[in-house]
Design a protein around this motif. Structure first.
Motif, PDB file in Angstrom:
ATOM      1  N   LEU A  37       0.828  -1.200   0.000  1.00  0.00           N
ATOM      2  CA  LEU A  37       0.000   0.000   0.000  1.00  0.00           C
ATOM      3  C   LEU A  37       0.862   1.249   0.000  1.00  0.00           C
ATOM      4  CD1 LEU A  37      -2.773  -1.132   2.521  1.00  0.00           C
ATOM      5  CD2 LEU A  37      -3.007  -0.789   0.062  1.00  0.00           C
ATOM      6  N   GLY A  67       2.033   2.035  -3.264  1.00  0.00           N
ATOM      7  CA  GLY A  67       0.968   2.605  -4.085  1.00  0.00           C
ATOM      8  C   GLY A  67       0.641   4.034  -3.669  1.00  0.00           C
ATOM      9  N   GLY A  68       1.405   4.566  -2.731  1.00  0.00           N
ATOM     10  CA  GLY A  68       1.227   5.969  -2.384  1.00  0.00           C
ATOM     11  C   GLY A  68       0.436   6.240  -1.122  1.00  0.00           C
ATOM     12  N   MET A  69       0.002   5.195  -0.420  1.00  0.00           N
ATOM     13  CA  MET A  69      -0.783   5.449   0.786  1.00  0.00           C
ATOM     14  C   MET A  69       0.125   5.688   1.978  1.00  0.00           C
ATOM     15  SD  MET A  69      -4.105   2.968   0.852  1.00  0.00           S
ATOM     16  CE  MET A  69      -4.781   3.552   2.366  1.00  0.00           C
ATOM     17  N   ILE A 112      -4.526  -5.302  -1.905  1.00  0.00           N
ATOM     18  CA  ILE A 112      -3.777  -4.056  -2.126  1.00  0.00           C
ATOM     19  C   ILE A 112      -4.425  -3.259  -3.257  1.00  0.00           C
ATOM     20  CG2 ILE A 112      -1.570  -3.109  -2.916  1.00  0.00           C
ATOM     21  CD1 ILE A 112      -0.193  -5.421  -1.457  1.00  0.00           C
ATOM     22  N   LEU A 136      -6.149   0.452  -2.776  1.00  0.00           N
ATOM     23  CA  LEU A 136      -5.587   1.580  -3.530  1.00  0.00           C
ATOM     24  C   LEU A 136      -6.638   2.166  -4.450  1.00  0.00           C
ATOM     25  CD1 LEU A 136      -1.986   0.283  -4.343  1.00  0.00           C
ATOM     26  CD2 LEU A 136      -2.656   2.110  -2.765  1.00  0.00           C
ATOM     27  N   LYS A 172      -8.926   4.275  -2.459  1.00  0.00           N
ATOM     28  CA  LYS A 172      -8.273   5.536  -2.081  1.00  0.00           C
ATOM     29  C   LYS A 172      -8.297   6.492  -3.255  1.00  0.00           C
ATOM     30  CE  LYS A 172      -4.450   7.658   0.228  1.00  0.00           C
ATOM     31  NZ  LYS A 172      -5.202   8.844   0.613  1.00  0.00           N
TER      32      LYS A 172
END
Lengths: 275, 302, 282
Positions: free
Chosen positions: A251, A254-256, C270, C274, C277
């Motif tokens: 995550l 993925g930029g979180m 995942i 994502l 988000k």
């Protein structure tokens, strides 16, 4: 001086024979009272040997193991040492001595030479602590693996040691049994302030500990707090990080923004917070 | 999940269950000794007795012992059938031996029914075979009641304490007792494991059922070897576990369950003494009781 | 090479105080080529069920047809056990012979094959489990490492050239590396033995390798699912008391907090989080 100390300890199985195996190489570590410690590594990493070195079942060929200041090499101290550190082993079937459960739990206190009343009190208390009191008059062979291990823990508890070592005690259990044992162990550490040393190859179990030691090929390669579980050195030695950590990594890539997490629950919290 | 019930403990809260194991063991020994005090037909006749006298004495003596056994079973709250079940194991053997004795009886005999060569069917033979069968059945039921009312721990503890004097002459009584106790604990586990191994070998087409005795014995090697190997491993593990729990032999070891003789043991002692006395009375004709009864019996029959 | 189960029931120790109904009216089919998983808690009847497949337990009620052989009627048990290989838990505990070669050859020998055949199959099986035949053939099985012993035990069953391989918790007691190795080995074996049936407690394993899964609970069949069907079905999971694979567990925790995501594997989870988000940021 720490409660349990390994000072440059080495141990070889079948020494001086063609099958000699150096299981532990120059191991040094310190465990304080009240710690919840996990010792992780592959099968063959030497971790089970460490368990037997802690209470003097095996004596180091080099170096010293001390428990509360007493050396395991000193035969006269072994009784005291074993009163202080109990071990629950891996195979639920191979730890029980008696045909009736309460008699088996009484084995330890009987060896301590306590009065019959005191032994009775301890046996009842120990069985209640692991939630097996109602089975006390029954026989071991009708129990599940998880139940047998709980009785084994009760047998150790009855000695009232300050520390308990669990040598891969959940690896032969099904998920239900595993959870039972982990819950009890957690409770013992938090409520009874028992020092717990968990020897395991399950990274998700290791994630529950406060202090982590990682072994490979007889050597200590990492030690520290939970952060150790995400150290890249682990992967280099063929060890995985706990699944929750892996997912968190994915995550983050993925930029979180995910903080430090080690268990599924912590991860779920962080994800919610970040969304 | 096999239920191993050969004289296995039958839990109940009875007077007999609560008796001191040491007393029970001694009583069973006395019981067995009593059974052998009753002479055989042959012995009695050669000693100068009459057949009628033997029948009366033996019947009375066995009768008293059976009464004692019934009383014990009643006090123990164990179902009679459970106790009788213990005969099952020896039933075939005893009956066959009894039949052989009846047909080929070689002792002194005055009432011959049919004789041909070594075949000798006589009244004495029939009585001899019957008394032998009764004696053996009673012999099996006594210890069976013992194991039904006494846990293996109590038994080994009791034996350990009874044999304590031997430890003074350096015989390792405690070690023997703990070996027995661990062996008892492991029996169901070993049986279960043997079953698992057998199934695994059957899955590889091992054949345990056909062939003669030798073939079948050889077929058991793939079961016995792994069982032996795992037993050694088990013993190692168990030794580590025991050491870890501060085991150091009998030194300083106490017990949670204390053995104390009580009024129940006294009752048992009284009953066993009465029985013993009664048996002796008829066997040795104390007070001429046996003689009186025999004469009366003959007078009634004749 | 399929297993057809119809209304199969089994009771242990019938008409005694220890009577126990282990299987209750089970009906399903394992197709040729399946990597079939069987899950359920301890006591759900899994072991009883598979013990029927190679005739260790006689059919008491219902019908069972393995590879065309009706196990309710008379049949040649050697033929059956040659086709249906069974590997129990901790199979290394059944090793017994003096050398690895002889132990592995035990099965083929019992089938009555010629010495040459036995040798051929022994070599084949040992190589198949990733061991070097010449290095290991004369060693005693008892001086091998735990992992090697398990492979030798597996070879002993593979030497019979089964068409269906049944494994009861093949990864029990192994460390994570050992688990991966055995499962990859089994995947390789599938090329030789098309149908595999695996009992496991480990949901991560089951979801990663099996294409169909039977769920047992208290002797009854709760259903046959694909992995994604199963792990999305909260009702069954709770009813049976199964442990979800970690990603699915986290997904569930999130759903409980009002975050709608699904994910049976780590990658799926995942991706799903994502994606969510991305949507929320936008």
């Amino acid at each position: 001086m720490s409660f349990i100390e390994f000072d440059n300890v080495s141990y070889t199985y079948a020494a001086q024979t063609p099958n000699a195996v150096k299981a532990v190489k120059n191991l040094s570590l310190k465990i304080e009272e009240g710690d919840f410690v996990a010792l992780v590594g592959h099968n063959g990493s030497g971790k089970s040997t460490v368990a037997k070195l802690i209470n003097g079942l095996l004596i180091p060929e080099h170096g010293k193991v001390t428990v509360d200041g007493m050396s395991t090499a000193d035969k006269k101290s072994l009784f005291e040492i074993r009163k202080n550190v109990g071990i629950v082993f891996q195979n639920p079937d191979n730890q029980m001595v008696a045909t009736i459960i309460e008699d088996d739990v009484a084995f330890g206190p009987e060896n301590l030479g306590l009065s019959p009343d005191e032994i009775r009190k301890r046996v009842d208390w120990a069985l209640k602590s692991v939630d097996m009191y109602e089975y006390r008059e029954g026989a071991p062979f009708r129990l599940s693996g998880g139940q047998k291990q709980r009785v084994a823990i009760a047998g150790v508890l009855a000695i009232k040691p300050r520390a308990m070592v669990l040598d891969e005690s959940t690896s032969m259990l099904d998920p239900v049994g595993k959870k039972e044992i982990m819950d009890i162990v957690h409770k013992l550490n938090k409520e009874e302030k028992m020092t717990v040393i968990m020897i395991t190859h399950f990274m998700d179990e290791a994630a529950l500990a406060d202090k982590i030691f990682v072994m490979d090929d007889g050597e200590l390669i990492l030690s520290g707090a939970k952060k150790v579980l995400t150290d890249p050195l682990l992967a280099a030695h063929g060890l995985d990080m706990p699944p929750a950590c892996r997912i968190a990594e994915g995550l983050r890539k993925g930029g979180m923004n995910i903080g430090e997490v080690y268990t599924p629950e912590e991860l779920a919290e962080e994800i919610c917070r970040s969304l | 999940m096999r239920d191993v019930s050969m004289g296995q403990y039958y839990p109940a809260k009875s007077g007999v269950h609560k008796m001191d194991a040491r007393a029970k063991i001694i009583f069973v020994i006395a019981y067995i000794v009593m059974l052998f005090f009753i002479p055989t037909v042959d012995g009695y006749l050669r000693g100068g007795g009459r057949l009628g006298g033997y029948i009366v004495s033996a019947a009375a003596a066995f009768g008293i012992i059976i009464l004692f056994l019934i009383t014990a079973i009643a006090f123990s709250r164990v179902p009679v059938l459970k106790v009788l079940k213990s005969i099952k194991a020896v039933l075939a053997l005893v009956l066959i031996t009894a039949v052989i004795m009846i047909v080929f009886y070689g002792g002194e005999a005055n009432h011959v029914y049919w004789s041909y060569g070594i075949i000798n069917i006589t009244l004495e033979g029939i009585i001899s075979g019957s008394t032998m069968a009764i004696r053996l059945f009673l012999l099996v039921m006594g210890p069976s009641l013992l194991t039904l009312t006494t846990t293996p721990v109590e038994l080994t503890d009791g034996l350990e304490r009874l044999l304590f004097p031997l430890s003074l002459i350096k015989i390792p009584v405690h070690e023997i007792a703990i070996i027995m106790s661990i062996a008892l604990r492991l029996i169901p586990t070993l049986i279960e494991e043997a079953d698992k191994i057998k199934n695994a070998q059957k899955a590889r087409c091992a054949d345990f059922d056909s062939g003669n005795v030798f073939k079948r014995a050889k077929a058991m090697i793939p079961v016995l070897v792994p069982l032996l190997v795992s037993s050694f491993r088990r013993a190692d593990d168990l030794a580590y576990a025991m050491d870890s729990r501060c085991y150091r032999g009998a030194k300083g070891r106490t017990r949670m369950k204390v053995m104390k003789l009580g009024w129940r043991d006294l009752v048992g002692l009284v009953l066993i003494c009465i029985t013993f006395f009664g048996v002796l009375m008829f066997v040795y004709d104390y007070f001429g009781v046996a003689g009186i009864v025999t004469n009366w019996a003959y007078s009634v029959i004749a | 090479m399929s297993i057809v189960i119809k209304n199969l029931s089994y009771i242990y120790s019938p008409k005694t105080p220890f009577e126990k109904k282990a299987l209750d009216d089970i009906t399903f089919t394992i197709e040729d080529g399946d990597f079939f998983g069987i899950i359920g808690q301890t006591g759900s009847g899994k072991s009883t069920l598979i013990s029927h497949f190679n005739g260790l337990i006689k059919v008491m009620s219902g019908s069972l047809t393995v590879n065309g052989i009706d196990l309710g009627k008379k049949y040649d048990y050697k033929q059956l056990r040659g086709k249906v290989g069974m590997v129990f838990q901790y199979p290394e505990y059944q090793l017994f012979d003096e050398t690895v070669e002889r132990d592995v050859g035990f099965g083929p020998k019992n089938l009555g094959l010629s010495q040459a055949e036995v040798k051929e199959r022994t070599v084949e099986a040992i190589e198949l489990v990733g061991l070097d035949f010449n290095a290991i053939k004369d060693r005693s099985p008892f001086e091998l490492s735990g992992g090697q012993m398990r492979r030798v035990a597996l070879a002993g069953v593979l030497a019979m050239r089964p068409q269906i391989l049944v494994l009861d918790e093949p990864t029990a007691g192994l460390d994570p590396r050992g688990k991966k190795e055995i499962l990859e080995l089994i995947k390789r074996v599938k090329e030789h033995c098309p149908t595999i049936v695996m009992i496991s407690h480990n949901m991560d394993e089951i979801s990663a390798y099996c294409n169909r899964i039977a769920v047992l609970g208290k002797g009854k069949l709760r259903g046959v699912f694909t992995p994604s069907e199963l792990f999305g079905n909260e009702k069954i999971i709770d009813e049976i008391g199964l442990r979800l694979p970690t990603p699915a567990y986290i997904a569930r925790l999130l759903r409980e907090r009002g975050v709608p995501v699904q994910g049976a594997t780590e990658d799926e989870l995942i991706k799903a989080v994502l994606a969510l988000k991305g949507v929320r940021d936008a």
